[in-house]
Design a protein around this motif. Sequence first.
Motif, short mmCIF file in Angstrom:
data_model
loop_
_atom_site.label_atom_id
_atom_site.label_comp_id
_atom_site.label_asym_id
_atom_site.label_seq_id
_atom_site.Cartn_x
_atom_site.Cartn_y
_atom_site.Cartn_z
N ASP A 1 0.82 -1.21 0.00
CA ASP A 1 0.00 0.00 0.00
C ASP A 1 0.85 1.26 0.00
N LEU A 2 2.15 1.14 0.25
CA LEU A 2 3.03 2.30 0.29
C LEU A 2 3.36 2.77 -1.12
N ASP A 3 3.25 4.08 -1.34
CA ASP A 3 3.54 4.62 -2.67
C ASP A 3 4.95 4.26 -3.13
N GLY A 4 5.91 4.35 -2.24
CA GLY A 4 7.29 4.09 -2.63
C GLY A 4 7.47 2.67 -3.14
N GLN B 1 5.05 0.74 -4.43
CA GLN B 1 4.34 0.65 -5.71
C GLN B 1 5.17 1.22 -6.85
N TRP B 2 5.84 2.33 -6.60
CA TRP B 2 6.65 2.95 -7.65
C TRP B 2 7.84 2.07 -8.01
#
Length: 401
Positions: A273-276, A278-279
């Motif tokens: 769920d963390l943006d980092g 996912q990126w």
Amino acid sequence: MSDKLTQILDAARDHAMSVILPNVDAWNAAKTWPREASDAAGAAGLTGLYAPEDFGGQGLSLSDGIQVYEQLGLGDGAYAFALSMHNICTYAACGYGTDVFKNAWAHDLTSGRKLANFALTEPQSGSDPMRMYTRATINGDGTWTINGSKAWVSLAGEADIYFTVVKTSDAPGHKDMAMIAIPADAPGVSFGPRYDTPSYSFLPMSEMYLNNVVVSEDNIILPIGQGLQGSLMAIDIARVSIASGCCGLMQAALDTALSYSKNRKMFGGKTLDLDGIQWMLGEVATDLEASKLLYRKAAEALGTPEGPLMAAHAKRFVPDAAVKAANTCTQVLGGMGLLQPYGLDRLSRLAQMLRIVDGTTEISRVVIGRALQKRAAGLPDLPVPLGFGETTQTQESVAAE
């Protein structure tokens, strides 16, 4: 996609999931080639991909058959690499071998009952085949006597026959090169100590020594004058096959990271769920899609004038992307990514190996650079601004004042 290709790709994926992946750690621990696995691959139709059906092969085009290694790479990249080299040799045997040779070997090779490998590189020459010292002397009875050595021979001591590139004189250049198939049990064939390759120790690699090895002229695959050209074509096929296998490796690394991070709890939620995170994984996913498109485009170009350059592009980009993917996915797992059960350490080492074999990524950059030089020569000249390397008489006068 044809029904036959779909069937073969499904068989390759099943082989990766049910035969390779559950057993590869045990194979590495045993340091033994899993002959029972390659026998199963043969039974599944994976050892005669490009060979005609008349010889027991699948009759696939290069562009179709090369997709098999993407599926096998889901299990292990080194295993996929070994089968790709066997298929290249089988392709050469069925396409260019003498009738006597094909009758003796073709069905055994396409079925996987016997394994083949390619021997080009020498200890002192690396990626420079022009510096070749292995010599073949043609005898009065038509046989060939071969002396020399080869390095980085895959399936060393395990394959039943080695498709070996030789020179037939001391003249410089490549016009005297040929390729001849040397059976492993021919008197005078021997192998050095196995290379220590921790992450793919089940795949035997070593030097091969040829001491007065006598082989029938029936074993000539490519006659004098065609050895180098045929070898370069084989290398192009191998480079695209490696890129295909790397895509399977990248998918395996990505799936491992996704399977772990979707349930790993931290900072009040799941890691995924963390943006980092996912990126990071999104970049791997994009590189994977680009890699698939690139190797498949290169596979379609094999045998055309664009083939060598496209193979170089695929070999330069995709293994680099695989190294990056394996490292990124390891990072997503944190310390757990270093543990053997997750397999990411093995994938990282395999990706590095695939950057090197059959021409390093730097060699691919050389091929691409030379193509750019040729393209530049055909483009119109653009004026160079004054002060950027050229001066006019006026400028020189001003400078003198």
